[in-house]
Design a protein around this motif. Structure first.
Motif, PDB file in Angstrom:
ATOM      1  N   TRP A 253      13.083  -4.558  -9.746  1.00 10.03           N
ATOM      2  CA  TRP A 253      11.634  -4.544  -9.550  1.00 10.03           C
ATOM      3  C   TRP A 253      11.014  -3.246 -10.030  1.00 10.03           C
ATOM      4  CZ3 TRP A 253      11.207  -6.576  -3.845  1.00 10.03           C
ATOM      5  CH2 TRP A 253      11.626  -7.905  -3.797  1.00 10.03           C
ATOM      6  N   GLY A 254      11.854  -2.280 -10.444  1.00  5.40           N
ATOM      7  CA  GLY A 254      11.348  -1.011 -10.912  1.00  5.40           C
ATOM      8  C   GLY A 254      10.941  -0.055  -9.798  1.00  5.40           C
ATOM      9  N   LEU A 255      11.382  -0.308  -8.585  1.00  4.92           N
ATOM     10  CA  LEU A 255      10.984   0.515  -7.445  1.00  4.92           C
ATOM     11  C   LEU A 255      11.958   1.637  -7.127  1.00  4.92           C
ATOM     12  CD1 LEU A 255       9.871  -2.306  -4.979  1.00  4.92           C
ATOM     13  CD2 LEU A 255       8.443  -0.918  -6.459  1.00  4.92           C
ATOM     14  N   LEU A 256      13.142   1.601  -7.708  1.00  5.02           N
ATOM     15  CA  LEU A 256      14.187   2.548  -7.324  1.00  5.02           C
ATOM     16  C   LEU A 256      13.780   4.013  -7.505  1.00  5.02           C
ATOM     17  CD1 LEU A 256      16.964   2.879  -6.110  1.00  5.02           C
ATOM     18  CD2 LEU A 256      17.934   2.626  -8.399  1.00  5.02           C
TER      19      LEU A 256
ATOM     20  N   ASP B 159       6.296  -0.121   2.447  1.00  5.77           N
ATOM     21  CA  ASP B 159       5.147  -1.023   2.311  1.00  5.77           C
ATOM     22  C   ASP B 159       4.244  -0.662   1.137  1.00  5.77           C
ATOM     23  OD1 ASP B 159       6.168  -2.412   4.446  1.00  5.77           O
ATOM     24  OD2 ASP B 159       4.496  -2.008   5.799  1.00  5.77           O
ATOM     25  N   PRO B 160       3.823   0.603   0.992  1.00  8.97           N
ATOM     26  CA  PRO B 160       2.977   0.932  -0.173  1.00  8.97           C
ATOM     27  C   PRO B 160       3.687   0.711  -1.510  1.00  8.97           C
ATOM     28  CG  PRO B 160       2.852   2.688   1.466  1.00  8.97           C
ATOM     29  CD  PRO B 160       3.938   1.749   1.899  1.00  8.97           C
ATOM     30  N   LEU B 161       4.991   0.957  -1.556  1.00 12.70           N
ATOM     31  CA  LEU B 161       5.728   0.726  -2.802  1.00 12.70           C
ATOM     32  C   LEU B 161       5.713  -0.762  -3.164  1.00 12.70           C
ATOM     33  CD1 LEU B 161       8.862   3.027  -2.337  1.00 12.70           C
ATOM     34  CD2 LEU B 161       6.800   3.479  -3.663  1.00 12.70           C
ATOM     35  N   LEU B 162       5.902  -1.616  -2.162  1.00 16.18           N
ATOM     36  CA  LEU B 162       5.892  -3.060  -2.409  1.00 16.18           C
ATOM     37  C   LEU B 162       4.500  -3.556  -2.811  1.00 16.18           C
ATOM     38  CD1 LEU B 162       8.216  -4.225   0.494  1.00 16.18           C
ATOM     39  CD2 LEU B 162       8.769  -4.118  -1.948  1.00 16.18           C
ATOM     40  N   VAL B 163       3.466  -3.025  -2.164  1.00 13.98           N
ATOM     41  CA  VAL B 163       2.097  -3.416  -2.517  1.00 13.98           C
ATOM     42  C   VAL B 163       1.800  -3.023  -3.965  1.00 13.98           C
ATOM     43  CG1 VAL B 163      -0.355  -2.925  -2.088  1.00 13.98           C
ATOM     44  CG2 VAL B 163       1.176  -3.417  -0.177  1.00 13.98           C
ATOM     45  N   GLN B 164       2.144  -1.797  -4.342  1.00 14.48           N
ATOM     46  CA  GLN B 164       1.889  -1.346  -5.717  1.00 14.48           C
ATOM     47  C   GLN B 164       2.620  -2.214  -6.732  1.00 14.48           C
ATOM     48  OE1 GLN B 164       3.060   2.765  -5.598  1.00 14.48           O
ATOM     49  NE2 GLN B 164       1.306   3.361  -4.349  1.00 14.48           N
TER      50      GLN B 164
ATOM     51  N   ALA C 105       3.654  -5.339  -6.318  1.00 11.45           N
ATOM     52  CA  ALA C 105       3.068  -6.689  -6.310  1.00 11.45           C
ATOM     53  C   ALA C 105       1.757  -6.713  -7.093  1.00 11.45           C
ATOM     54  CB  ALA C 105       2.846  -7.158  -4.872  1.00 11.45           C
ATOM     55  N   GLU C 106       0.925  -5.705  -6.881  1.00  9.23           N
ATOM     56  CA  GLU C 106      -0.342  -5.650  -7.621  1.00  9.23           C
ATOM     57  C   GLU C 106      -0.095  -5.478  -9.121  1.00  9.23           C
ATOM     58  OE1 GLU C 106      -3.643  -4.009  -4.517  1.00  9.23           O
ATOM     59  OE2 GLU C 106      -2.285  -2.514  -5.362  1.00  9.23           O
ATOM     60  N   ALA C 107       0.886  -4.661  -9.471  1.00  9.12           N
ATOM     61  CA  ALA C 107       1.211  -4.471 -10.888  1.00  9.12           C
ATOM     62  C   ALA C 107       1.691  -5.773 -11.528  1.00  9.12           C
ATOM     63  CB  ALA C 107       2.269  -3.383 -11.050  1.00  9.12           C
ATOM     64  N   ALA C 108       2.301  -6.645 -10.705  1.00 10.44           N
ATOM     65  CA  ALA C 108       2.788  -7.933 -11.210  1.00 10.44           C
ATOM     66  C   ALA C 108       1.701  -9.007 -11.174  1.00 10.44           C
ATOM     67  CB  ALA C 108       3.990  -8.383 -10.381  1.00 10.44           C
ATOM     68  N   GLY C 109       0.489  -8.655 -10.674  1.00 11.25           N
ATOM     69  CA  GLY C 109      -0.621  -9.605 -10.700  1.00 11.25           C
ATOM     70  C   GLY C 109      -1.007 -10.184  -9.348  1.00 11.25           C
ATOM     71  N   ALA C 110      -0.335  -9.774  -8.277  1.00  6.40           N
ATOM     72  CA  ALA C 110      -0.688 -10.278  -6.949  1.00  6.40           C
ATOM     73  C   ALA C 110      -1.975  -9.618  -6.473  1.00  6.40           C
ATOM     74  CB  ALA C 110       0.430  -9.999  -5.952  1.00  6.40           C
ATOM     75  N   GLU C 111      -2.663 -10.305  -5.590  1.00  3.00           N
ATOM     76  CA  GLU C 111      -3.883  -9.762  -4.996  1.00  3.00           C
ATOM     77  C   GLU C 111      -3.577  -9.371  -3.558  1.00  3.00           C
ATOM     78  OE1 GLU C 111      -8.304 -11.450  -3.979  1.00  3.00           O
ATOM     79  OE2 GLU C 111      -7.263 -12.247  -5.729  1.00  3.00           O
ATOM     80  N   TYR C 112      -3.799  -8.113  -3.212  1.00  7.68           N
ATOM     81  CA  TYR C 112      -3.515  -7.588  -1.875  1.00  7.68           C
ATOM     82  C   TYR C 112      -4.816  -7.536  -1.084  1.00  7.68           C
ATOM     83  CZ  TYR C 112      -2.113  -4.230   1.726  1.00  7.68           C
ATOM     84  OH  TYR C 112      -1.866  -3.590   2.911  1.00  7.68           O
ATOM     85  N   ARG C 113      -4.820  -8.161   0.086  1.00 10.98           N
ATOM     86  CA  ARG C 113      -6.008  -8.183   0.940  1.00 10.98           C
ATOM     87  C   ARG C 113      -5.633  -7.722   2.337  1.00 10.98           C
ATOM     88  NH1 ARG C 113     -10.372 -12.418  -0.475  1.00 10.98           N
ATOM     89  NH2 ARG C 113     -10.092 -12.628  -2.713  1.00 10.98           N
ATOM     90  N   PRO C 114      -5.656  -6.413   2.567  1.00  6.53           N
ATOM     91  CA  PRO C 114      -5.285  -5.914   3.893  1.00  6.53           C
ATOM     92  C   PRO C 114      -6.304  -6.336   4.946  1.00  6.53           C
ATOM     93  CG  PRO C 114      -6.174  -4.140   2.565  1.00  6.53           C
ATOM     94  CD  PRO C 114      -6.062  -5.337   1.663  1.00  6.53           C
TER      95      PRO C 114
END
Length: 108
Positions: free
Chosen positions: A2-5, A49-54, A56-65
């Protein structure tokens, strides 16, 4: 994958040996290697959590906290979206090809 490492490593060093003591029970070991890397990570939620949100958004997901899902939209048996209430109290219907419930252990 996922490129998060790199970001995870910067915030939470991995470890190659673990030793847990839970009352009379002791668990020791080493994590198995994945792609040659035998480390494991145990980040706190405020780190991961912030790493996963970033990602997901980079992959096109919409985050709505702070948005509550009120109901699922359906076409026969298929879920096609959700009806939500945002932090401002406004309701909206959102269509999606994929709907993922990420509402924690109290999920209904």
């Amino acid at each position: 994958r996922w490129g998060l490492l790199p970001a995870l490593e910067a915030a939470c060093p991995g470890f190659q040996h673990y030793d847990f003591v839970l009352g009379d029970i002791r668990i020791q070991g080493r994590p198995p290697a994945v792609d040659g890397d035998a480390r494991t990570f145990g980040p706190r939620r405020y780190i991961i959590d912030p790493l996963l949100v970033q990602a997901a958004e980079a992959a096109g997901a919409e985050y709505r906290p702070q948005t509550r899902v009120d109901s699922l939209l359906r076409d026969a048996e298929r879920v096609t979206g959700v009806t939500v209430t945002g932090p401002d109290g406004k309701r909206a219907s959102l269509s999606a090809r994929v709907v993922i419930g990420a509402d924690g252990p109290g999920s209904t």
